[in-house]
Design an enzyme around this catalytic site. Structure first.
Site, PDB file in Angstrom:
ATOM      1  N   GLU A 168       2.118  -1.634  -4.550  1.00 47.89           N
ATOM      2  CA  GLU A 168       0.842  -0.926  -4.672  1.00 47.89           C
ATOM      3  C   GLU A 168      -0.004  -1.542  -5.769  1.00 47.89           C
ATOM      4  O   GLU A 168       0.473  -1.750  -6.892  1.00 47.89           O
ATOM      5  CB  GLU A 168       1.103   0.559  -4.962  1.00 47.89           C
ATOM      6  CG  GLU A 168      -0.115   1.377  -5.348  1.00 47.89           C
ATOM      7  CD  GLU A 168      -1.204   1.356  -4.293  1.00 47.89           C
ATOM      8  OE1 GLU A 168      -2.350   1.012  -4.649  1.00 47.89           O
ATOM      9  OE2 GLU A 168      -0.912   1.683  -3.118  1.00 47.89           O
ATOM     10  N   GLY A 225       0.820  -1.207   0.000  1.00 46.72           N
ATOM     11  CA  GLY A 225       0.000   0.000   0.000  1.00 46.72           C
ATOM     12  C   GLY A 225       0.849   1.250   0.000  1.00 46.72           C
ATOM     13  O   GLY A 225       1.578   1.513   0.958  1.00 46.72           O
ATOM     14  N   ALA A 226       0.774   2.013  -1.100  1.00 45.27           N
ATOM     15  CA  ALA A 226       1.561   3.241  -1.217  1.00 45.27           C
ATOM     16  C   ALA A 226       0.713   4.454  -0.859  1.00 45.27           C
ATOM     17  O   ALA A 226       0.714   5.466  -1.559  1.00 45.27           O
ATOM     18  CB  ALA A 226       2.117   3.374  -2.633  1.00 45.27           C
ATOM     19  N   SER A 243      -0.750  -1.586   4.730  1.00 46.16           N
ATOM     20  CA  SER A 243      -1.466  -0.305   4.888  1.00 46.16           C
ATOM     21  C   SER A 243      -2.363  -0.104   3.674  1.00 46.16           C
ATOM     22  O   SER A 243      -2.032   0.645   2.755  1.00 46.16           O
ATOM     23  CB  SER A 243      -0.483   0.852   5.043  1.00 46.16           C
ATOM     24  OG  SER A 243       0.426   0.894   3.951  1.00 46.16           O
ATOM     25  N   VAL A 300      -0.733   7.056   2.561  1.00 48.86           N
ATOM     26  CA  VAL A 300      -0.082   7.922   3.539  1.00 48.86           C
ATOM     27  C   VAL A 300       0.717   7.115   4.558  1.00 48.86           C
ATOM     28  O   VAL A 300       1.907   7.367   4.778  1.00 48.86           O
ATOM     29  CB  VAL A 300      -1.136   8.793   4.262  1.00 48.86           C
ATOM     30  CG1 VAL A 300      -0.480   9.630   5.355  1.00 48.86           C
ATOM     31  CG2 VAL A 300      -1.851   9.699   3.273  1.00 48.86           C
ATOM     32  N   ILE A 301       0.077   6.135   5.187  1.00 50.08           N
ATOM     33  CA  ILE A 301       0.750   5.353   6.235  1.00 50.08           C
ATOM     34  C   ILE A 301       1.924   4.577   5.665  1.00 50.08           C
ATOM     35  O   ILE A 301       3.023   4.557   6.240  1.00 50.08           O
ATOM     36  CB  ILE A 301      -0.254   4.403   6.927  1.00 50.08           C
ATOM     37  CG1 ILE A 301      -1.337   5.195   7.653  1.00 50.08           C
ATOM     38  CG2 ILE A 301       0.457   3.472   7.912  1.00 50.08           C
ATOM     39  CD1 ILE A 301      -2.491   4.352   8.156  1.00 50.08           C
ATOM     40  N   HIS A 361      10.670  38.105   3.898  1.00 52.91           N
ATOM     41  CA  HIS A 361      11.835  37.626   3.147  1.00 52.91           C
ATOM     42  C   HIS A 361      13.033  37.531   4.079  1.00 52.91           C
ATOM     43  O   HIS A 361      13.283  38.450   4.853  1.00 52.91           O
ATOM     44  CB  HIS A 361      12.160  38.589   2.003  1.00 52.91           C
ATOM     45  CG  HIS A 361      13.414  38.210   1.265  1.00 52.91           C
ATOM     46  ND1 HIS A 361      13.444  37.185   0.351  1.00 52.91           N
ATOM     47  CD2 HIS A 361      14.680  38.697   1.340  1.00 52.91           C
ATOM     48  CE1 HIS A 361      14.668  37.072  -0.137  1.00 52.91           C
ATOM     49  NE2 HIS A 361      15.439  37.979   0.453  1.00 52.91           N
ATOM     50  N   ALA A 372      -7.760  13.398  11.148  1.00 50.47           N
ATOM     51  CA  ALA A 372      -8.005  13.815  12.524  1.00 50.47           C
ATOM     52  C   ALA A 372      -8.626  15.202  12.587  1.00 50.47           C
ATOM     53  O   ALA A 372      -9.547  15.454  13.380  1.00 50.47           O
ATOM     54  CB  ALA A 372      -6.694  13.787  13.311  1.00 50.47           C
TER      55      ALA A 372
END
Length: 475
Positions: A213, A190-191, A279, A193-194, A454, A330
């Site tokens: 993935e 699984g690519a 994930s 967020v986690i 700046h 969240a």
């Protein structure tokens, strides 16, 4: 202590504990039920986010980034390091301390705001519009009642059907945050967020990381230009990312895990990993809630069914956060929790799904708000785009972190900002300006005309806004 409350919140994660505090601030007698335990079986409110999600992952990401800087970047600054080593136990201890500080902070906030806290698993017993009985199954079982109930029970990691989590070899986010030694070979299925965040932690510390993935597109929810840049940078860093794979048998041995899969060309492959992080998404947590006992409606995917105001099919029962529709974030849960408390009070709680920011805390960070370019094309919306690279930003050069860019998308006719996408240093902080701008329906010209300090990274935001009108000053 009275066991009858105006508002009872089931779940003490970001949505739940914030809802409880806001309800108490509005004058309601409020209780919050949460079952998370620390290593001493004491209360650990904060949900997945605080205990095995947002907070501990950021702690490990920070530690691993320091290590990588010491290992690879300090020399350029004239800082010489000899005998560098990584104490994983100390890294995890620091992470655990930060988690406990957050747990204790929530308990303090409950006390400060006079929220009654019950440590245990909350579930419906019975009830109607006049009130609901809620059982608290903890060290000592008890029953409390509430006029209004807010369900904020969060989500659980989704497991592969043929590979249940043992949190020793096959890991969810929980196990991924507690690996006690740097694995030589780490697999990530699984690519998302986690997967990318945890893969980044252990790659920095020396693991050989392979990400598998199923989708053929990398970070499909991200703006395509940004996603391509991310793929290039992550690959350059050493993450081996394979797209379009079909996972087959997963076999856990005594000390390793074998994954059989088919690659995007249809070739059979086999890989052996010391640890495997799975994930592949999360599922709503309604286990043990006794939703069926009171007729609380779930949708076809198992989420609690709610309307636009987070009302369920039951009178005076509300639900927020991961357990309902919408992004599993969240801060989205927090906003819904506040909004529901205010709606109970007869106010008009506000959650704008179009201006919820998204962040991936890799290095470089990725953050965005609003529409992607591919979405605007699919919707037939005429737009203008402007980009500015961090390599042309003076502060980024001084930081030694010049990867990435800021990208603005604005309506071709009105110039209203439709989306902002950032990959680069401190993207998680820079995106806030874009969220504020979009909430006030600002134009790219508005941002282009605002004076930015700046040298600062935020100047890249101003320059990208200028670029929408093809008048960037520094690139």
């Amino acid at each position: 202590m009275a066991k009858n409350f105006d508002v009872v919140v089931i779940g003490g994660g970001p949505g739940g504990y914030v809802a409880a505090i806001r309800a108490a601030q509005l004058g309601f007698s409020t209780a919050c039920i949460d079952e998370w335990k620390n290593e001493k079986n004491g209360p650990a409110p904060g949900g997945t986010c605080t205990n095995v999600g947002c907070i501990p992952s950021k702690a490990l990401l920070q530690s691993s980034e320091h290590y990588e800087h010491a290992n690879h970047a300090f020399a350029e600054h004239g800082i010489e390091v000899k005998g560098l080593s990584m104490n994983v136990g100390q890294m995890l201890a620091r992470k655990n301390t930060i988690v406990k500080q957050n747990n204790d902070g929530i308990l303090y906030l409950f006390k400060k705001n006079k929220v009654a806290f019950f440590h245990g698993r909350g579930s419906f017993v019975k009830g109607d519009a006049n009130g609901y009985e809620i059982k608290v199954a903890g060290a000592a079982e008890e029953t409390i009642t509430g006029k209004h109930i807010i369900v904020a029970t969060g989500s659980n990691p989704r497991a592969l059907p043929n590979a249940p989590f043992d949190e020793k070899l096959i890991l969810s986010n929980t196990g991924a945050l507690a690996i006690d030694a740097v694995p030589k070979k780490l697999g990530v299925i699984g690519a998302g967020v986690i997967g990318l965040e945890m893969g980044s932690v252990w790659r920095r510390l020396g693991a050989e990381v392979t990400v598998l993935e199923a989708l053929t597109t990398f970070l499909g929810a991200v703006d395509e230009q940004i996603a391509k840049e991310a793929h290039k940078l992550f690959t350059k860093q050493g993450l081996a990312i394979s797209l379009g794979v079909k996972i087959g048998a997963i076999t856990a041995g005594k000390k390793d895990v074998t994954v059989e899969y088919t690659d995007d060309k249809g070739n059979a492959q086999k890989a052996v990993f010391d640890k495997l992080i799975v994930s592949i998404g999360r599922v709503p947590n309604t286990i043990g809630l006794n939703a069926e006992g009171v007729g609380l409606k779930l949708d076809e995917r198992g989420f609690i069914a709610v309307d636009g105001d987070c009302k369920t099919n039951l009178p005076n029962v509300w639900a927020v956060g991961d357990v309902v529709r919408g992004p599993m974030l969240a801060h989205k849960a927090e906003e819904e929790g506040v909004a529901v408390a205010e709606r109970i009070a007869g106010q008009h709680g506000h959650v704008n799904f179009n201006t919820i920011p998204w962040v991936i805390y890799t290095s470089p960070e990725i953050a965005w708000v609003g529409k992607t370019e591919q979405q605007l094309k699919a919707e037939g919306v005429a737009y203008k785009a402007g980009t500015f690279p961090f390599m042309a930003n003076g502060r980024a050069r001084a930081l030694g972190d010049t990867n990435g860019m800021v990208k603005f998308l604005a309506d071709a006719k009105t110039d209203e900002i439709l989306g902002v996408h950032i990959i680069g240093p401190m993207a998680s902080e820079l995106i806030a300006e874009a969220v504020v701008a979009m909430e006030f329906r600002a134009s790219s010209e508005d941002i282009a005309r605002i004076c930015h300090a700046h040298p600062s990274l935020s100047e890249a935001t101003k320059e990208a806004a200028l670029a929408v009108d093809k008048r960037s000053l520094n690139f």
